[in-house]
Design an enzyme around this catalytic site. Structure first.
Site, mmCIF file in Angstrom:
data_model
loop_
_atom_site.group_PDB
_atom_site.id
_atom_site.type_symbol
_atom_site.label_atom_id
_atom_site.label_comp_id
_atom_site.label_asym_id
_atom_site.label_seq_id
_atom_site.Cartn_x
_atom_site.Cartn_y
_atom_site.Cartn_z
ATOM 1 N N PHE A 93 0.845 -1.186 0.000
ATOM 2 C CA PHE A 93 0.000 0.000 0.000
ATOM 3 C C PHE A 93 0.887 1.245 0.000
ATOM 4 O O PHE A 93 2.119 1.140 0.018
ATOM 5 C CB PHE A 93 -0.914 -0.007 1.230
ATOM 6 C CG PHE A 93 -1.728 -1.272 1.375
ATOM 7 C CD1 PHE A 93 -2.972 -1.373 0.773
ATOM 8 C CD2 PHE A 93 -1.246 -2.359 2.088
ATOM 9 C CE1 PHE A 93 -3.724 -2.543 0.886
ATOM 10 C CE2 PHE A 93 -1.976 -3.530 2.206
ATOM 11 C CZ PHE A 93 -3.219 -3.618 1.590
ATOM 12 N N SER A 140 -6.825 -7.859 -0.979
ATOM 13 C CA SER A 140 -6.319 -7.242 0.247
ATOM 14 C C SER A 140 -6.793 -5.800 0.346
ATOM 15 O O SER A 140 -6.663 -5.038 -0.614
ATOM 16 C CB SER A 140 -4.784 -7.277 0.266
ATOM 17 O OG SER A 140 -4.305 -8.594 0.309
ATOM 18 N N CYS A 199 -3.687 -4.904 6.979
ATOM 19 C CA CYS A 199 -4.035 -5.591 5.742
ATOM 20 C C CYS A 199 -4.933 -6.784 6.053
ATOM 21 O O CYS A 199 -4.543 -7.703 6.770
ATOM 22 C CB CYS A 199 -2.762 -6.071 5.033
ATOM 23 S SG CYS A 199 -3.079 -6.994 3.520
ATOM 24 N N THR A 239 -7.933 -9.690 4.413
ATOM 25 C CA THR A 239 -8.306 -10.397 3.195
ATOM 26 C C THR A 239 -9.825 -10.484 3.060
ATOM 27 O O THR A 239 -10.516 -10.916 3.991
ATOM 28 C CB THR A 239 -7.717 -11.820 3.198
ATOM 29 O OG1 THR A 239 -6.293 -11.726 3.292
ATOM 30 C CG2 THR A 239 -8.097 -12.578 1.933
ATOM 31 N N ALA A 270 -7.774 -12.220 12.820
ATOM 32 C CA ALA A 270 -7.259 -13.322 13.634
ATOM 33 C C ALA A 270 -6.704 -12.843 14.970
ATOM 34 O O ALA A 270 -6.544 -11.647 15.214
ATOM 35 C CB ALA A 270 -6.202 -14.085 12.857
ATOM 36 N N HIS A 286 1.195 -4.266 7.608
ATOM 37 C CA HIS A 286 1.463 -5.131 8.757
ATOM 38 C C HIS A 286 1.766 -4.239 9.953
ATOM 39 O O HIS A 286 2.924 -3.861 10.179
ATOM 40 C CB HIS A 286 2.642 -6.067 8.470
ATOM 41 C CG HIS A 286 2.442 -6.918 7.260
ATOM 42 N ND1 HIS A 286 3.487 -7.424 6.520
ATOM 43 C CD2 HIS A 286 1.305 -7.353 6.659
ATOM 44 C CE1 HIS A 286 3.017 -8.136 5.522
ATOM 45 N NE2 HIS A 286 1.690 -8.103 5.573
ATOM 46 N N THR A 291 4.422 12.359 7.635
ATOM 47 C CA THR A 291 5.807 12.766 7.839
ATOM 48 C C THR A 291 6.010 13.111 9.307
ATOM 49 O O THR A 291 5.221 13.861 9.890
ATOM 50 C CB THR A 291 6.152 13.985 6.964
ATOM 51 O OG1 THR A 291 5.970 13.641 5.599
ATOM 52 C CG2 THR A 291 7.594 14.420 7.184
#
Length: 202
Positions: A2, A42, A49, A51, A69, A107, A152
Site C-alpha cells: 500500500f 487485500s 491488511c 483479506t 485473527a 502489517h 511525515t
C-alpha cells in the site's frame, strides 16, 4: 503493498466473534465498486491488511467481509473495533499506480498512544508515544503510518514523536476524531527497519 493514501472511510456494520473469540468476522460498508472487489483481495483497514472473504451490495453501499485473527486482535486497535467503528480504507497498490505516500506493508507493528492534540488554524498537531522498540525506527522528516495514513514525522524525543495533519487529510480520514488518550495503529518505515537490521548484522 500500500502507499498510506486513504481512498475511503468504511464503517463496521456487523462483528461476529468466532473460534472462542480468537477470530472475528467483520462486515465493512464502503463506497468502492463491488465489481472490483474479488474474494481474496487485500484491503488495508486502519493500516491492517485484511483479506476479503465475501462482498456484496446492500442499498447504496458496497460491503465486504474480513476475518481478523488472534494475532491482529492482540497487537492492534482491532481489539477495540465494534459495530459503528469508522476505518480508513486503502486498496492494494497496482503496478503503475502513483506512489503518493510511501511503501506500506499493511502489517501494523503495534500501537501508539496520542499524548496531546493541538488544534491550529485548519490543521492539527499530534504528539504520540510508542514503545522504545518501535521508537528507534522513527526519525524526524521520516515516514510513519498511523491508522493507515502515510505521515511525515515532525519531531522526535525519546519515545515520543509528533505529526502535523493538513486540512485535506483531516477531511478525508478518521484523524479528525483523534483525541488525547486514543490508541492508533502504527507501522514504522520499512526502509528504516531494514537499515537497522543491516546495521545489527555488521
Amino acid at each position: 503493498m500500500f502507499t498510506g493514501i486513504v481512498t475511503d472511510i468504511g464503517e463496521i456494520t456487523a462483528l461476529t466473534p468466532t473460534a472462542q473469540g480468537q477470530l472475528h468476522r467483520m462486515r465493512i460498508a464502503c463506497r468502492y465498486d463491488q465489481t472490483t472487489i474479488a474474494d481474496g483481495a487485500s484491503i488495508a483497514c486502519n493500516g491492517v491488511c485484511l483479506t476479503v472473504v465475501a462482498s456484496g451490495v446492500e442499498g447504496d453501499k458496497t460491503w465486504f467481509d474480513v476475518d481478523v485473527a488472534a494475532e491482529t486482535l492482540g497487537m492492534t486497535t482491532a481489539k477495540h473495533w465494534a459495530k459503528g467503528t469508522k476505518l480508513n480504507l486503502e486498496r492494494a497498490l497496482k503496478i503503475g499506480d502513483e506512489l503518493g505516500g510511501h511503501i506500506v506493508a499493511g502489517h501494523a507493528d503495534g500501537i501508539a498512544t496520542i499524548v496531546n492534540r493541538d488544534d491550529l488554524p485548519d490543521m492539527a498537531r499530534f504528539e504520540l508515544r510508542t514503545t522504545r522498540e518501535l521508537a528507534r525506527f522513527i526519525a524526524a522528516k521520516g515516514s510513519v503510518t498511523l491508522d493507515g495514513v502515510s505521515l511525515t514525522v515532525n519531531t522526535v524525543a525519546d519515545v515520543t514523536f509528533s505529526v502535523l495533519i493538513i486540512p485535506h487529510t483531516l477531511s478525508v480520514t478518521t484523524l479528525s476524531g483523534w483525541a488525547a488518550g486514543s490508541e492508533v495503529n502504527i507501522e514504522v518505515d520499512l526502509m528504516a527497519r531494514y537499515a537497522a537490521r543491516l546495521s545489527e548484522m555488521k
